[in-house]
Design a protein around this motif. Structure first.
Motif, PDB file in Angstrom:
ATOM      1  N   GLU A 171      21.284   2.847 -22.561  1.00 22.51           N
ATOM      2  CA  GLU A 171      21.306   2.202 -21.249  1.00 22.51           C
ATOM      3  C   GLU A 171      22.711   1.789 -20.816  1.00 22.51           C
ATOM      4  O   GLU A 171      23.025   1.809 -19.628  1.00 22.51           O
ATOM      5  CB  GLU A 171      20.378   0.984 -21.222  1.00 22.51           C
ATOM      6  CG  GLU A 171      20.841  -0.196 -22.064  1.00 22.51           C
ATOM      7  CD  GLU A 171      20.020  -1.454 -21.801  1.00 22.51           C
ATOM      8  OE1 GLU A 171      19.137  -1.411 -20.929  1.00 22.51           O
ATOM      9  OE2 GLU A 171      20.266  -2.476 -22.457  1.00 22.51           O
TER      10      GLU A 171
ATOM     11  N   LEU B 162      24.884   5.489 -20.163  1.00 21.66           N
ATOM     12  CA  LEU B 162      24.340   6.646 -19.458  1.00 21.66           C
ATOM     13  C   LEU B 162      25.034   6.883 -18.125  1.00 21.66           C
ATOM     14  O   LEU B 162      25.475   8.000 -17.825  1.00 21.66           O
ATOM     15  CB  LEU B 162      22.832   6.474 -19.257  1.00 21.66           C
ATOM     16  CG  LEU B 162      22.129   7.563 -18.448  1.00 21.66           C
ATOM     17  CD1 LEU B 162      22.311   8.928 -19.092  1.00 21.66           C
ATOM     18  CD2 LEU B 162      20.634   7.231 -18.298  1.00 21.66           C
TER      19      LEU B 162
ATOM     20  N   ASP C 139      14.248  11.105 -24.122  1.00 20.22           N
ATOM     21  CA  ASP C 139      14.361   9.796 -24.757  1.00 20.22           C
ATOM     22  C   ASP C 139      13.541   9.757 -26.039  1.00 20.22           C
ATOM     23  O   ASP C 139      12.351  10.054 -26.033  1.00 20.22           O
ATOM     24  CB  ASP C 139      13.866   8.705 -23.810  1.00 20.22           C
ATOM     25  CG  ASP C 139      13.989   7.327 -24.446  1.00 20.22           C
ATOM     26  OD1 ASP C 139      15.118   6.822 -24.527  1.00 20.22           O
ATOM     27  OD2 ASP C 139      12.948   6.783 -24.871  1.00 20.22           O
TER      28      ASP C 139
ATOM     29  N   SER D 290      13.383   4.982 -27.161  1.00 19.97           N
ATOM     30  CA  SER D 290      14.399   3.927 -27.099  1.00 19.97           C
ATOM     31  C   SER D 290      13.758   2.555 -26.978  1.00 19.97           C
ATOM     32  O   SER D 290      12.659   2.402 -26.437  1.00 19.97           O
ATOM     33  CB  SER D 290      15.325   4.154 -25.904  1.00 19.97           C
ATOM     34  OG  SER D 290      16.121   5.305 -26.072  1.00 19.97           O
TER      35      SER D 290
ATOM     36  N   THR E 250      16.809   2.649 -21.275  1.00 21.12           N
ATOM     37  CA  THR E 250      17.327   3.996 -21.047  1.00 21.12           C
ATOM     38  C   THR E 250      16.461   4.783 -20.075  1.00 21.12           C
ATOM     39  O   THR E 250      16.960   5.373 -19.105  1.00 21.12           O
ATOM     40  CB  THR E 250      17.442   4.766 -22.379  1.00 21.12           C
ATOM     41  OG1 THR E 250      18.382   4.104 -23.235  1.00 21.12           O
ATOM     42  CG2 THR E 250      17.907   6.188 -22.140  1.00 21.12           C
TER      43      THR E 250
END
Length: 284
Positions: free
Chosen positions: A46, A49, A68, A71, A75
């Motif tokens: 997060e 990105l 993903d 996570s 994120t």
């Protein structure tokens, strides 16, 4: 005339923006003749990105996929807000398992060239068009981003000394075993021609970090051409990195992979990594 920069900018935080800024830029850019999909294997990304995506040159790719791996942060929420295509694993499948989902999706979507880049801002996405160019010109089938242009630069930019020397030792060993001359076998920035992903049975590979080593050994086995391009190394608190213990395990498994490659080449042992039968798995 644009400035000639003496060093790359480092700004690991960036405001969230919509991905159309990359995929559908306002300014005119040369039309692409190939479908290019960027894939981001993500786990707790997060904080980095948006910064990673901010460096994507406008018009450099046609689609951006984030996979993903279960996570524990925001994120997925941020990726969706930015307009990325998102696939969520219901449970953690590991770094290799994440890439398997990435590449299968890109193949299913008809990608001609696939860009894999870690969303942790360690790799400079501005080099994407240049790496793609080496594929399009027929120079290479696989292009890796090399983080280690010099020892001084790598260490000054924050690479831990033990990781630097482990990287140098393993890369030298892998170059000897595979007959290559790459600068960094352990890069999280890679570009592939489609037929590489079609030919290599990557679904047979480990779901752990050694997936990358196995993939490159397979690429050499099947006769693909490997090359690299320098990218600056970036190490900071928000960037993901495996610890010393996991790095040690990874190093041991890398050596095992190289020995397995040599034994397979000498026909002393047959490995499923080099089987021409592709084992597909469904996206999960």
């Amino acid at each position: 005339m644009p400035l000639l920069l003496t060093s790359p900018p480092l700004n690991p935080t960036h405001e969230i923006f919509h991905v159309e800024r990359i995929l559908d830029p306002d300014e005119s850019v040369p039309a692409r003749q190939h479908k290019i999909i960027a894939v981001l294997p993500a786990y707790n990304a997060e904080r980095t990105l948006a910064a990673t995506l901010a460096d994507f040159p406008p018009g450099s790719v046609d689609q951006i996929l984030l996979v993903d791996d279960c996570s524990k942060d925001r994120t997925v929420e941020i990726a969706l807000e930015m307009g990325l295509t998102v696939i969520q694993h219901p449970k953690n499948r590991g770094y290799g398992g994440n890439q398997k989902t990435c590449y299968q999706y890109a193949l299913d979507q008809g990608a001609d060239i696939v860009v894999m880049i870690h969303p942790d801002y360690q790799y400079d996405a501005r080099v994407i068009p240049h790496a793609i160019g080496m594929i399009e010109l027929g120079i290479c089938d696989i292009v890796l981003g090399s983080r280690i242009r010099s020892r001084k630069e790598a260490l000054q930019c924050g690479m831990p000394w033990w990781k630097y020397f482990a990287n140098r030792a393993l890369t030298a060993f892998e170059n000897i075993c595979l007959g290559q001359n790459l600068g960094d076998f352990h890069s999280g920035f890679r570009v592939y021609r489609r037929n590489v992903l079609e030919k290599i049975p990557f679904q047979n590979n480990s779901d752990d970090f050694v997936f990358d080593t196995q993939f490159l050994a397979q690429a050499v086995h099947f006769g693909f051409r490997l090359g690299d391009i320098p990218v600056p190394v970036r190490y900071f608190n928000e960037a993901s990195s495996i610890n010393f213990r996991r790095s040690s395990i990874y190093g041991i498994r890398t050596v095992q992979t190289m020995l397995g490659f040599l034994m397979n080449r000498l026909r002393l042992w047959r490995s499923s990594l080099y089987s021409t039968t592709r084992h597909q798995t469904a996206l999960r």
